[in-house]
Write a protein that holds these residues in place. Structure first.
Motif, PDB file in Angstrom:
ATOM      1  N   PRO A  21       0.797  -1.228   0.000  1.00 13.34           N
ATOM      2  CA  PRO A  21       0.000   0.000   0.000  1.00 13.34           C
ATOM      3  C   PRO A  21       0.830   1.278   0.000  1.00 13.34           C
ATOM      4  CG  PRO A  21      -0.073  -1.039   2.153  1.00 13.34           C
ATOM      5  CD  PRO A  21       0.653  -1.986   1.250  1.00 13.34           C
ATOM      6  N   ASP A  51      -1.284   4.196   0.252  1.00  7.94           N
ATOM      7  CA  ASP A  51      -2.272   4.884   1.085  1.00  7.94           C
ATOM      8  C   ASP A  51      -3.459   3.924   1.198  1.00  7.94           C
ATOM      9  OD1 ASP A  51      -4.053   5.253  -1.090  1.00  7.94           O
ATOM     10  OD2 ASP A  51      -3.486   7.332  -1.422  1.00  7.94           O
ATOM     11  N   PRO A  52      -4.562   4.321   1.880  1.00  8.66           N
ATOM     12  CA  PRO A  52      -5.628   3.327   2.091  1.00  8.66           C
ATOM     13  C   PRO A  52      -6.280   2.816   0.804  1.00  8.66           C
ATOM     14  CG  PRO A  52      -5.866   5.149   3.636  1.00  8.66           C
ATOM     15  CD  PRO A  52      -4.802   5.550   2.661  1.00  8.66           C
ATOM     16  N   VAL A  53      -6.148   3.537  -0.311  1.00 13.07           N
ATOM     17  CA  VAL A  53      -6.826   3.090  -1.524  1.00 13.07           C
ATOM     18  C   VAL A  53      -5.897   2.693  -2.665  1.00 13.07           C
ATOM     19  CG1 VAL A  53      -8.867   4.485  -0.980  1.00 13.07           C
ATOM     20  CG2 VAL A  53      -7.132   5.412  -2.513  1.00 13.07           C
ATOM     21  N   ARG A  54      -4.608   2.895  -2.516  1.00 13.18           N
ATOM     22  CA  ARG A  54      -3.686   2.617  -3.624  1.00 13.18           C
ATOM     23  C   ARG A  54      -2.593   1.638  -3.202  1.00 13.18           C
ATOM     24  NH1 ARG A  54      -4.258   8.362  -3.629  1.00 13.18           N
ATOM     25  NH2 ARG A  54      -5.361   9.129  -5.460  1.00 13.18           N
ATOM     26  N   TYR A  55      -2.136   0.832  -4.162  1.00 15.24           N
ATOM     27  CA  TYR A  55      -1.059  -0.100  -3.846  1.00 15.24           C
ATOM     28  C   TYR A  55      -0.250  -0.429  -5.092  1.00 15.24           C
ATOM     29  CZ  TYR A  55      -4.329  -3.545  -5.747  1.00 15.24           C
ATOM     30  OH  TYR A  55      -5.198  -4.226  -6.575  1.00 15.24           O
ATOM     31  N   ASP A  72       3.530   4.714   3.694  1.00 13.88           N
ATOM     32  CA  ASP A  72       2.163   4.235   3.538  1.00 13.88           C
ATOM     33  C   ASP A  72       1.284   5.255   4.268  1.00 13.88           C
ATOM     34  OD1 ASP A  72      -0.236   2.914   3.436  1.00 13.88           O
ATOM     35  OD2 ASP A  72       0.369   1.284   4.771  1.00 13.88           O
ATOM     36  N   ALA A  73       0.708   6.185   3.504  1.00  8.77           N
ATOM     37  CA  ALA A  73      -0.028   7.307   4.109  1.00  8.77           C
ATOM     38  C   ALA A  73      -1.298   6.833   4.812  1.00  8.77           C
ATOM     39  CB  ALA A  73      -0.375   8.333   3.035  1.00  8.77           C
ATOM     40  N   GLU A 103      -4.025   8.610   5.221  1.00 10.90           N
ATOM     41  CA  GLU A 103      -5.210   9.080   4.493  1.00 10.90           C
ATOM     42  C   GLU A 103      -4.908   9.081   3.003  1.00 10.90           C
ATOM     43  OE1 GLU A 103      -7.912   9.492   6.115  1.00 10.90           O
ATOM     44  OE2 GLU A 103      -7.218   9.720   8.181  1.00 10.90           O
ATOM     45  N   LYS A 104      -5.969   9.032   2.209  1.00  9.25           N
ATOM     46  CA  LYS A 104      -5.839   9.038   0.748  1.00  9.25           C
ATOM     47  C   LYS A 104      -5.061  10.273   0.290  1.00  9.25           C
ATOM     48  CE  LYS A 104      -8.754   8.991  -3.408  1.00  9.25           C
ATOM     49  NZ  LYS A 104     -10.141   9.110  -3.918  1.00  9.25           N
ATOM     50  N   ILE A 105      -4.036  10.060  -0.536  1.00 11.42           N
ATOM     51  CA  ILE A 105      -3.252  11.176  -1.073  1.00 11.42           C
ATOM     52  C   ILE A 105      -4.110  11.902  -2.100  1.00 11.42           C
ATOM     53  CG2 ILE A 105      -1.152  11.805  -2.326  1.00 11.42           C
ATOM     54  CD1 ILE A 105      -0.012   9.023  -1.339  1.00 11.42           C
ATOM     55  N   LYS A 106      -4.234  13.237  -1.945  1.00 10.91           N
ATOM     56  CA  LYS A 106      -5.117  14.004  -2.817  1.00 10.91           C
ATOM     57  C   LYS A 106      -4.367  14.531  -4.029  1.00 10.91           C
ATOM     58  CE  LYS A 106      -8.721  14.728  -2.299  1.00 10.91           C
ATOM     59  NZ  LYS A 106      -9.756  13.841  -2.874  1.00 10.91           N
ATOM     60  N   LYS A 107      -5.124  14.614  -5.131  1.00 10.39           N
ATOM     61  CA  LYS A 107      -4.609  15.213  -6.353  1.00 10.39           C
ATOM     62  C   LYS A 107      -4.931  16.696  -6.266  1.00 10.39           C
ATOM     63  CE  LYS A 107      -6.795  14.394 -10.303  1.00 10.39           C
ATOM     64  NZ  LYS A 107      -7.283  13.756 -11.543  1.00 10.39           N
ATOM     65  N   PRO A 115       2.762  13.033  -6.728  1.00  7.39           N
ATOM     66  CA  PRO A 115       3.698  12.717  -5.653  1.00  7.39           C
ATOM     67  C   PRO A 115       4.826  11.858  -6.214  1.00  7.39           C
ATOM     68  CG  PRO A 115       1.783  11.298  -5.521  1.00  7.39           C
ATOM     69  CD  PRO A 115       1.510  12.278  -6.619  1.00  7.39           C
ATOM     70  N   LEU A 171       7.259   8.795  -5.762  1.00  9.31           N
ATOM     71  CA  LEU A 171       7.076   7.573  -5.000  1.00  9.31           C
ATOM     72  C   LEU A 171       8.447   6.980  -4.715  1.00  9.31           C
ATOM     73  CD1 LEU A 171       4.753   5.967  -3.927  1.00  9.31           C
ATOM     74  CD2 LEU A 171       4.630   4.742  -6.079  1.00  9.31           C
TER      75      LEU A 171
END
Lengths: 233, 233
Positions: free
Chosen positions: A31, A33-37, A114-115, A117-121, A127, A129
């Motif tokens: 991961p 962040d909570p939604v991306r991996y 591994d953030a 919260e969801k990283i915002k655009k 960002p 990586l």
């Protein structure tokens, strides 16, 4: 050959009776962040088939599986994990074992952060990586010392220079055998039902024809049973 | 409300008869080499349920789905894609439409370089992963000009400040409605069978109780049918 033929005709055998086997299968998800991996492609079909074949041969089997869309094999204790670190912890917890087969496509790297919260655009630059190296499960298990399984087998999936990379992996990781298979954009191994593998050990190499993944699994388990029997002599 | 109740009792309806609907669902996978990719978490359950509900309401439905482990819904034309760019191309090709519902978890970024061969771990530093922004499918469809669907609906999945982010998304992307849902480590929305959503439009907002994803889908389709009927008056 005789053992393989016998096994092919016998749905349940005692080839690995009394033996403890640990198999890894599937990808790992790392991961950011909570939604991306970040992930490796792997359906888990080959690893799951190996665990099922080991159970059919009478072994006590622990399967450590990354996220896959296929069912747990019957007769096998399956542990579900997500990351490479989780997978190593689950394998270590399942030790000791007579045979370890690392068929999982473990991610070599994970995002450093591994953030929570969801990283915002935010309209700015994407960002960057930063990646860090994951633990090497195969090498770790092959160097366990007194708890080392009698037989430690890894997989090498490559898109080029397959046998060179596989031979180098065999030496570098101090394992007993590498099952090498060619993957990539031209092949249909990843996600497909067939596999064409070459087995490399310290005593030589052996190429098998394209086979269903279940048949690769059954032949590999028969080969392992042979090697364990030779060690015991 | 009356329409929703009627729909709940009628397995097949004509609420969207004669209407063309495009739905996106699932994650996108953004490759960095033949075996590795960056992805969003998404089971596709909510988007697939919406496509199925639209078909049950009599619509002509094209579902554009990223890689998921669930079956294509019956009665729906399903296009399978992998990346955000593929998804945008498939949606654009499916235009014109009366209704667009973007339920997919599209990756905001992709690796700048998609290597032809597997990147090797050479004992040195991990590769640095430079990301670039993906096309914004929702904003693109909402600004299509003469081919713009009559109703363009997006999803906002957030781990914090959900309604603020969703309201900002509604304005920024010039769509007609945002379906906002809270996701993340505490929730079981991703991969689960239930969803709790808030609908935000230019005229206000409406929160629904936790519902099965199929029920969220049916209510959403009834709401869209109402809005399309109002537009036609």
């Amino acid at each position: 050959k005789a053992i393989e033929d016998a096994l092919a005709e016998t749905p349940a055998s005692t080839l690995l009776a009394g033996q403890k086997v640990i198999v890894t299968s599937g990808p790992t998800h790392e991961p950011l962040d909570p939604v991306r991996y970040l992930a490796n492609r792997s359906s888990g079909k080959q690893g799951h088939a190996i665990a099922a074949a080991a159970a059919a041969a009478g072994a006590d089997v622990v399967l450590v599986s990354g996220p896959v869309a296929i069912a747990d094999p019957p007769g096998v204790t399956t542990r579900h994990v997500e990351t490479a670190r989780d997978m190593l912890a689950a394998v270590t917890e399942a030790l000791p074992a007579d045979l370890f087969i690392g068929a999982a496509a473990v991610a070599d790297w994970r995002p450093l952060i591994d953030a929570d919260e969801k990283i915002k655009k935010n309209g700015g630059a994407p960002p960057s990586l930063t990646l860090v190296e994951n633990p090497d499960i195969l090498a770790t298990i092959a160097k366990t010392g007194p708890h080392r399984p009698k037989l430690v087998i890894g997989f090498a999936a490559e898109t080029q220079a397959l046998l060179d990379h596989a031979r180098s992996k065999l030496e570098r990781k101090q394992c007993d055998m590498i099952v090498a298979n060619h993957v990539g954009r031209g092949s249909d191994v990843m996600g497909g039902d067939f596999n064409q593998v070459t087995l490399l050990s310290h005593s030589g190499e052996e190429s098998w024809p394209p086979l269903r993944k279940e048949d690769v699994a059954r032949r590999l388990i028969a080969t392992c049973a042979n090697l364990l029997a030779e060690q015991a002599e």
